[in-house]
Each structure stands twice: as C-alpha cells, then as structure tokens.
Design a protein around this motif. Structure first.
Motif, PDB file in Angstrom:
ATOM      1  N   ASP A 173      -6.450  10.413  22.254  1.00 32.35           N
ATOM      2  CA  ASP A 173      -5.119  10.639  21.683  1.00 32.35           C
ATOM      3  C   ASP A 173      -4.392  11.658  22.550  1.00 32.35           C
ATOM      4  O   ASP A 173      -5.021  12.525  23.171  1.00 32.35           O
TER       5      ASP A 173
ATOM      6  N   THR B  67       0.169   9.330  20.531  1.00 32.96           N
ATOM      7  CA  THR B  67      -0.464   8.018  20.644  1.00 32.96           C
ATOM      8  C   THR B  67      -1.967   8.146  20.427  1.00 32.96           C
ATOM      9  O   THR B  67      -2.595   9.096  20.907  1.00 32.96           O
ATOM     10  N   LYS B  68      -2.521   7.164  19.714  1.00 38.02           N
ATOM     11  CA  LYS B  68      -3.963   7.085  19.509  1.00 38.02           C
ATOM     12  C   LYS B  68      -4.480   5.760  20.039  1.00 38.02           C
ATOM     13  O   LYS B  68      -3.903   4.706  19.764  1.00 38.02           O
TER      14      LYS B  68
ATOM     15  N   ALA C  43      -3.828   0.377  19.954  1.00 45.02           N
ATOM     16  CA  ALA C  43      -3.106   1.648  20.026  1.00 45.02           C
ATOM     17  C   ALA C  43      -1.987   1.698  18.998  1.00 45.02           C
ATOM     18  O   ALA C  43      -1.409   0.666  18.623  1.00 45.02           O
ATOM     19  N   SER C  44      -1.682   2.909  18.549  1.00 46.79           N
ATOM     20  CA  SER C  44      -0.521   3.159  17.701  1.00 46.79           C
ATOM     21  C   SER C  44       0.094   4.488  18.120  1.00 46.79           C
ATOM     22  O   SER C  44      -0.583   5.352  18.681  1.00 46.79           O
ATOM     23  N   SER C  45       1.395   4.636  17.848  1.00 47.72           N
ATOM     24  CA  SER C  45       2.109   5.871  18.193  1.00 47.72           C
ATOM     25  C   SER C  45       2.952   6.309  17.003  1.00 47.72           C
ATOM     26  O   SER C  45       3.568   5.486  16.333  1.00 47.72           O
TER      27      SER C  45
ATOM     28  N   THR D  89       1.564   0.860  24.828  1.00 42.21           N
ATOM     29  CA  THR D  89       2.705   1.541  24.212  1.00 42.21           C
ATOM     30  C   THR D  89       4.029   1.225  24.892  1.00 42.21           C
ATOM     31  O   THR D  89       5.092   1.448  24.311  1.00 42.21           O
TER      32      THR D  89
ATOM     33  N   THR E 123       5.410   5.342  12.344  1.00 41.36           N
ATOM     34  CA  THR E 123       4.245   4.973  13.144  1.00 41.36           C
ATOM     35  C   THR E 123       4.419   3.532  13.620  1.00 41.36           C
ATOM     36  O   THR E 123       4.712   2.642  12.816  1.00 41.36           O
TER      37      THR E 123
ATOM     38  N   VAL F 203       6.147  11.206  21.176  1.00 41.84           N
ATOM     39  CA  VAL F 203       5.213  10.412  20.379  1.00 41.84           C
ATOM     40  C   VAL F 203       3.797  10.935  20.560  1.00 41.84           C
ATOM     41  O   VAL F 203       3.439  11.451  21.613  1.00 41.84           O
TER      42      VAL F 203
ATOM     43  N   HIS G 107       1.077  -0.936  18.106  1.00 39.05           N
ATOM     44  CA  HIS G 107       1.343  -1.653  19.350  1.00 39.05           C
ATOM     45  C   HIS G 107       0.544  -2.949  19.416  1.00 39.05           C
ATOM     46  O   HIS G 107      -0.584  -3.040  18.925  1.00 39.05           O
TER      47      HIS G 107
END
Length: 343
Positions: A140, A128-129, A106-108, A75, A18, A126, A21
């Motif tokens: 997401d 992404t959220k 954000a994270s992926s 991202t 994970t 990926v 970002h």
C-alpha cells in the motif's frame, strides 16, 4: 450511451470515495523473465529459488518493484489517464512478498483534493492497496497526481491535503515471515558489503548507465498494463514526445544500484519520491545513492538501510538541487526507501 471510457477528470473525484480498479492479474514466471530483460536486475533473492530458500523464504518472489508496477498499472485508467504529472509518493509499505501464482487486484481511496490556482487542473491524493487472492494486502502507498479538469468552470472542491509522514520509522516496516540472513552467501550474492560496512551520510556512485530506447520503455509500460496516453501517443503532449513512465526510471535506477548495493536485497518501505524532471527516449540513466539511516531488525541476521536513490541524465554525481532549492535539470528521480540487508 457511450461505451468508451475517457478517464476521470479532476472534478470527477470525491473525497473519501474508494475506487475498485479493474482487471486482476495472476503473476507467473514471465514477469520475472521480462523484468530481468528490461532492467539489469541481478539481486540474488529475486533470481534464485535456492538462494531465497536459504534465506528463509519458500521460493524466490517477484521483484518488489515489479509488484509495485503491477498494482500501479491497475490504477492508471481511474487515477492518471488524464494526468499532467505524477507528483510524488509517501507511506509505501511492502507487506508480503508476491510469488508466481498470486493474483493481484487493487483499490484506491481518495484522501485529498486541491484545485490549482489556474483553475485548469488539480491535485488528487490517493491511498492505493494491492491485494492478493487471499484478501491480504501485499503493498500500500500514497501518491498524488496533477489531473486536468474537463470543465474549467466546475466549482473547486474544498481543499484537503492529507497529513503524511515524512518517512517511515524503521519499526514501521514489515519483515517477511521467516526471513533469515544468518547463513547468507555473500559470494553468490555478488558483493561482500554488509550492513556494518555502510555509514550514514555515505554516498555511492553506481557507475554504470543505460540509454533508454522507445521500444523498450513502451514494452515495459504495457507489461504493467499502464494505459496513460503520454507514454504511447505522440499527440498527447504539446512537444510531440512520449514521456517515459516514471516507474521505468525507478526500476532502472534500482537495478543499476546493484553495483555497490548488491546485498540491499528487499525493498520494504517507500518514504518519499519525486519525478524531478522528465525522461525521454535517448536519455542515458545513471544513478547514485546516499545512506540516510540504518537500523537493526528483529529478524535473524537482517538489518535495514534507509537509502536515497537518485537517477540522473548526465551531470556530476552527488549533485541534486541548486541554490534556489529546485532540482537541477539533470536529476530525473529522487527516491527515499528502506531496504533489507544482511548484518
């Protein structure tokens, strides 16, 4: 020790990792104003606090696609800085409206890897959220990107291709809390067409077109803090041309779809998407839509349409693929999404 970031290459990704970002962003009314300056966006729910309140929301949110672009842009330095192409989308859900004052991060998570047969690049999948300041997921989605390899001799990872739903079921989409279209004002919205006026299989030519200029597409891409080199640096591609950010094409086509779908107010699901052919400065974007499915929802007065949105540069409307099954050269975007509309 190097201080600069050259971006990740294909061999730098690990299945299951994970990535958090950088650079959270607080949304203001400026995003709305710039969005409406860049695109002919006129949907009433995103233009008027009073219209939004009459529809059961506390105020007018920022456009759903503006929220998508804000999350997507975060991202890019980690996922697609060294990308050759952004290939597709799936399982996208808008879970909460985004309002001025919200702060998005954000994270992926890497959910798939596949090296290409030429050994020079690979595809990274990926999920992404986008998360607001309360830790709530606002959006997401899954996307997959073709990324260069730094070292052609680096060993190929085990191939893992995620099993993705071909489309969201109507029951999988999220209806914003309080949304109520029972007192919907069609006059203020701009068209009289409601859910029952659309038929599955119906096709709509949105008629209008917009020619893309170099300055505006770069302003748009900077607005979303998207740093991909191919959108800015003429030396980053062999043909010496800046590639238009695919999201710019999505937003332009969605805005053009107002003419015929003015009451398809909220984008709530992204089933699939393909950037079929590149867009360059000087291309004139036109759009057409097809109704793929319809559903009623549990919200008062609210129905849902599953729509195919196609952006083109020339060519006849309602033409998509050739006899070989490949997209025709004039097709730039093929997007499958759910939108909410009054019953």
């Amino acid at each position: 020790m190097a201080k600069t970031n050259p971006g990740r290459f294909f061999e730098d990704y690990t299945l299951g990792e994970t990535i958090q970002h950088a650079v959270p962003r607080t949304v203001s009314g400026g995003e709305r104003a710039l969005y409406q300056a860049l695109y002919p966006a006129r949907h009433a729910l995103y233009s008027s606090d009073e219209f939004a309140r009459a529809s059961g929301l506390p105020a007018s949110p920022i456009d759903d696609l503006a929220a998508f672009h804000l999350v997507f842009g975060k991202t890019v330095p980690d996922i697609s800085l060294n990308a050759l192409a952004n290939l597709g989308y799936a399982e996208g859900r808008w879970r909460l409206p985004v309002y001025p004052g919200d702060t998005l991060s954000a994270s992926s998570t890497v959910i798939g890897l596949k090296q290409n047969s030429n050994g020079k690049s690979g595809v990274v999948y990926v999920r992404t959220k986008g998360i607001n300041q309360r830790g709530e997921v606002v959006i997401d989605y899954v996307r997959w990107v073709m990324v260069r390899k730094r070292d052609f001799d680096a060993p190929a990872p085990e191939t893992v291709i995620p099993d993705l739903a071909p489309a969201l079921a109507a029951g999988d989409i999220t209806i914003p809390e309080g949304l109520d279209f029972t007192s919907y004002d069609f006059g203020l919205a701009g068209e009289r067409h409601r859910w029952g006026d659309y038929a599955v299989g119906e096709q709509i030519d949105h008629v209008d077109g917009v020619t893309v200029e170099e300055a505006e597409h770069m302003i748009a891409t900077r607005l979303w803090q998207n740093t991909a080199k191919v959108h800015f640096d003429v030396g980053s591609r062999p043909d010496g041309r800046r590639l238009i950010y695919g999201g710019h094409v999505i937003s332009m086509a969605r805005a053009l779809s107002f003419n015929g779908l003015a009451n398809a107010q909220m984008v709530v699901g992204l089933n699939a998407g393909a950037h079929a052919n590149p867009c360059y400065s000087g291309d004139t974007i036109k759009a057409w839509s097809e109704v793929i499915d319809k559903a009623e929802t549990s919200a008062p007065g609210v129905g849902a349409l599953r729509l195919r949105l196609v952006a083109t540069k020339g060519g006849e409307p309602f033409t998509l693929k050739g006899e070989d099954g490949k997209y025709l050269p004039h097709v730039m975007l093929d997007l499958d999404y759910w939108a909410l509309i009054p019953l």
